[in-house]
Motif scaffolding. Structure first.
Motif: not given
Length: 717
Positions: A521-524, A553-560, A660-664
């Motif tokens: 949801x954060x990425x959207x 870099x990784x994850x839905x809210x990472x750079x990729x 982007x700042x998430x617990x992940x």
């Protein structure tokens, strides 16, 4: 896996630097040509080759085979052997010699050339010198073929083959069989991984001396990558015992040997890479030497200082700034000084003021910063050309060394370095060595930002030592005081929770926190912020004015993932080529990933793709009004830059940032990362994520966790 076997008809492209190659192969006489791409050495037009790899459909070039393994198929008939030797592939063998060789040795001529070249002298016209020439030419042409076959059996990437041959030589297979860990010495971390795989399959003992030393060096290089200048002896040994299964005595013996060879250095109970100990000691000694030389006061009157500043830059210095200027220019003892402070405290104005006073006294001033972007920003605000530190010191990329040093110092009365928190201990050593005795070195930076990517915590250590004069700017100027970005950044700097109350963009502010704890949801939301909300409300360009920052870099809210998402939304069009499967497109926002002195583009430079030539396989990128061309195999130096890591944003400022700042992102959540991200935005900062992640980062204050001894060395008599 698909296999194609046929005659190599054309080499369309070949990079001499990396070995990346595009070839055309005809499987049968009547068949159409097949395009093959990959890292291939030791091939020539006219040879028959067998290639293994997956089929790919390129959006512009169509179907092609991506080579994973290949081999040259030598002819087995008398006529085939004769034609192969006559083709000119092997230097020293012409048509007449080819006929004579085949007549003498038949189909076995290849074995003779490769394994018993001394027998070639049986052929009339071939003496010792020519036999050696033929043997050497054969080995040179077929070394890659043999090496790739050897490495392929251990799952080592074919792309390493060209680098190994360049580093180790044409007898690389023999050398690797004797000592696989030669790859670690020549190719670094990637070579170490390959060496471990080969050594294990060849059943080398765990405590093989060369392996022990490679494991120790690998551990210390990884520590340096994490910012540490040294490791404690006991912790190094325990780590290598657990990680590599090596006994403690073998490790201690390895440390002793490497110290004798000046690869490592022991200082008490601590183990250093020799180069890092030399740099840290050298930095401390040089700074002490610079501080020990009395400087002649330039201007002793405060009104004269104010007048010089006002005349040059049109701004009267504040009382706090004037006090700094008086101490620098009238005391006559501050050959090295540090200016530090948070955002909005006037560091840039003070740089301009120091430059103005020096120039009024007819002194030569040089300006520099660690990165290309930071240097360009410094040039803009100071009204004088600034360079990267590497360029300031005349870095020679060919031999990896600097021309400017203690023997050839900088021709300057003052050297001002901005963004000094980004300078690691190796570069600082080179810098201070090149400052001539009696000249002034002024280091300007915010010690609360992320430390250098390289080893050391130099600016913080210089301040902590108490040996270098430090001027703290604390006054926030009225215009900056009105900014929520500045106020909240200072809260984070002090470990205080800023105002995170949700508010709509309709309210007048330049700082917003949007609670969206779910990564998808954060990425959207970030995508929509960049594409619609921010451009519509703040009248900003979605590509060039807004920069997305994220810790990982990784994850839905990472750079990729964010780059894929934002590219699709902000730059619709066909993908053409690139490092990742989504490829680059014209008008893409891209970042250069490492210093390239040949192209004159540097790590962190952001540009726009302006042209792509499908036939030539080239991409042209506009960096600040200058077009730079990349060949296909150079695209690994580029990445999409709609979203970049916070670390890559150091030394840069943007009209607006979305963070982007998430617990992940937990492994990287710390205060200096949060503070660095917040201070990248000049006019707007929007943080999207979880309040818990924000508080985790705020409470995790670990700027002093790097192992270094610079402060201790400076503080000692």
């Amino acid at each position: 896996m698909p296999i194609v076997e046929g005659v190599l008809e054309r080499i369309t492209y070949k990079s001499e630097q990396t070995g990346y190659t595009i070839i055309k192969v005809r499987p049968k006489a009547s068949a159409s040509l097949v395009t093959v791409v990959g890292y291939m050495e030791g091939i020539a037009v006219g040879e028959k080759i067998r290639i293994e790899g997956p089929w790919e459909t390129h959006p512009r070039y169509g179907q092609q085979l991506k080579m994973e393994n290949f081999e040259v198929v030598l002819p087995s008939t008398i006529e085939g052997v004769k034609n192969y030797l006559k083709s000119g592939v092997i230097k020293g063998i012409g048509p007449k010699a080819a006929d004579s060789l085949v007549k003498e040795f038949g189909e076995g001529v290849f074995d003779i050339i490769e394994k018993n070249p001394e027998k070639l002298k049986k052929v009339k016209g071939i003496g010792k010198a020519k036999a050696l020439l033929i043997s050497s030419a054969w080995k040179e042409h077929h070394a890659a073929r043999c090496l790739m076959g050897f490495l392929g059996g251990f799952g080592v990437k074919a792309s390493l083959c060209a680098m190994i041959i360049r580093s180790v030589g044409f007898n690389a297979e023999e050398a690797i069989r004797e000592n696989p860990w030669i790859l670690a010495r020549e190719l670094g971390a990637e070579g170490f991984v390959a060496a471990e795989r080969i050594g294990s399959k060849l059943e080398f003992p765990i405590d093989f001396p060369e392996r022990v030393m490679a494991c120790l060096m690998n551990a210390l290089y990884k520590a340096a990558d994490a910012g540490h200048v040294y490791l404690e002896n006991e912790k190094l040994v325990v780590f290598c015992e657990k990680k590599f299964g090596i006994g403690s005595q073998a490790l201690e013996d390895g440390i002793d040997f490497l110290c004798q060879e000046n690869e490592l250095a022991r200082e008490g109970d601590d183990i250093f890479l020799y180069s890092l100990l030399k740099a840290e000691k050298g930095t401390a000694q040089r700074i002490k030497a610079l501080l020990s030389i009395p400087a002649i006061p330039l201007i002793t009157d405060s009104s004269a200082i104010s007048e010089s500043v006002m005349k040059k830059i049109g701004i009267a210095p504040s009382q706090e700034q004037l006090e700094v200027l008086i101490k620098i220019f009238s005391s006559g003892s501050l050959n090295v000084s540090i200016i530090t402070g948070g955002p909005g405290t006037g560091k840039t104005t003070l740089i301009r003021s120091i430059k103005a006073v020096f120039e009024s006294a007819r002194r030569k001033v040089l300006l520099a910063a660690p990165t290309g972007r930071a240097a360009r920003r410094l040039s803009d605000v100071a009204g004088k050309e600034a360079s990267t530190i590497h360029r300031l010191l005349w870095y020679n990329h060919a031999d990896g060394d600097f021309y400017k040093n203690q023997d050839e110092p900088l021709d300057a009365d003052a050297v001002i370095i901005d963004e000094a928190s980004m300078v690691d201990v190796m570069l600082m050593h080179r810098l201070v060595s090149a400052v001539r005795p009696g000249a002034a070195l002024v280091l300007v930076g915010d010690v609360f930002q992320l430390p250098s990517i390289g080893p050391g915590n130099v600016l913080a250590d210089l301040i902590a030592s108490g040996s270098v004069p430090v001027f703290y700017l604390t006054e926030i100027f009225r215009q900056a005081e009105e900014s929520a970005i500045i106020q909240n950044a200072h809260c984070v700097r002090n470990g205080e929770v800023p105002d995170l109350e949700a508010r709509g963009f309709a309210e007048e502010s330049d700082f917003f926190f949007i609670e969206v704890p779910d990564p998808e949801a954060a990425a959207k939301r970030i995508e929509n912020l960049c594409a619609n909300e921010i451009p519509n409300v703040f009248n900003l360009d979605p590509v060039h004015d807004i920069q997305v920052l994220t810790p990982m870099h990784k994850g839905p809210a990472g750079t990729i993932s964010l780059n894929q998402r934002l590219q699709r939304r902000l730059n619709r069009g066909p993908s053409m080529m690139g490092k990742f499967s989504y490829g680059f497109r014209p008008k893409d926002k891209v970042m250069h990933l490492k210093n390239n002195y040949t192209k004159e583009v540097f790590n962190g430079d952001i540009g726009t793709v302006v042209d792509m030539d499908a036939k030539q396989g080239t991409v042209s990128v506009d960096f600040y009004g200058r077009h730079v061309e990349y060949t296909k195999d150079e695209l690994e130096e580029l990445a999409l830059a709609y979203a970049v890591t916070v670390h890559k944003s150091q030394g840069s400022e943007y009209p607006a940032v979305v963070v982007a700042l998430l617990r992940q992102h937990y492994p990287l959540l710390q205060r200096n990362l949060l503070y660095t991200a917040m201070t990248r935005g000049k006019g707007l900062v929007v943080i999207v994520g979880a309040t818990k992640a924000f508080r985790t980062a705020l409470m995790n204050d670990r700027p002093g966790s790097r192992l270094s001894k610079l402060a201790e060395r400076l503080a000692s008599a």
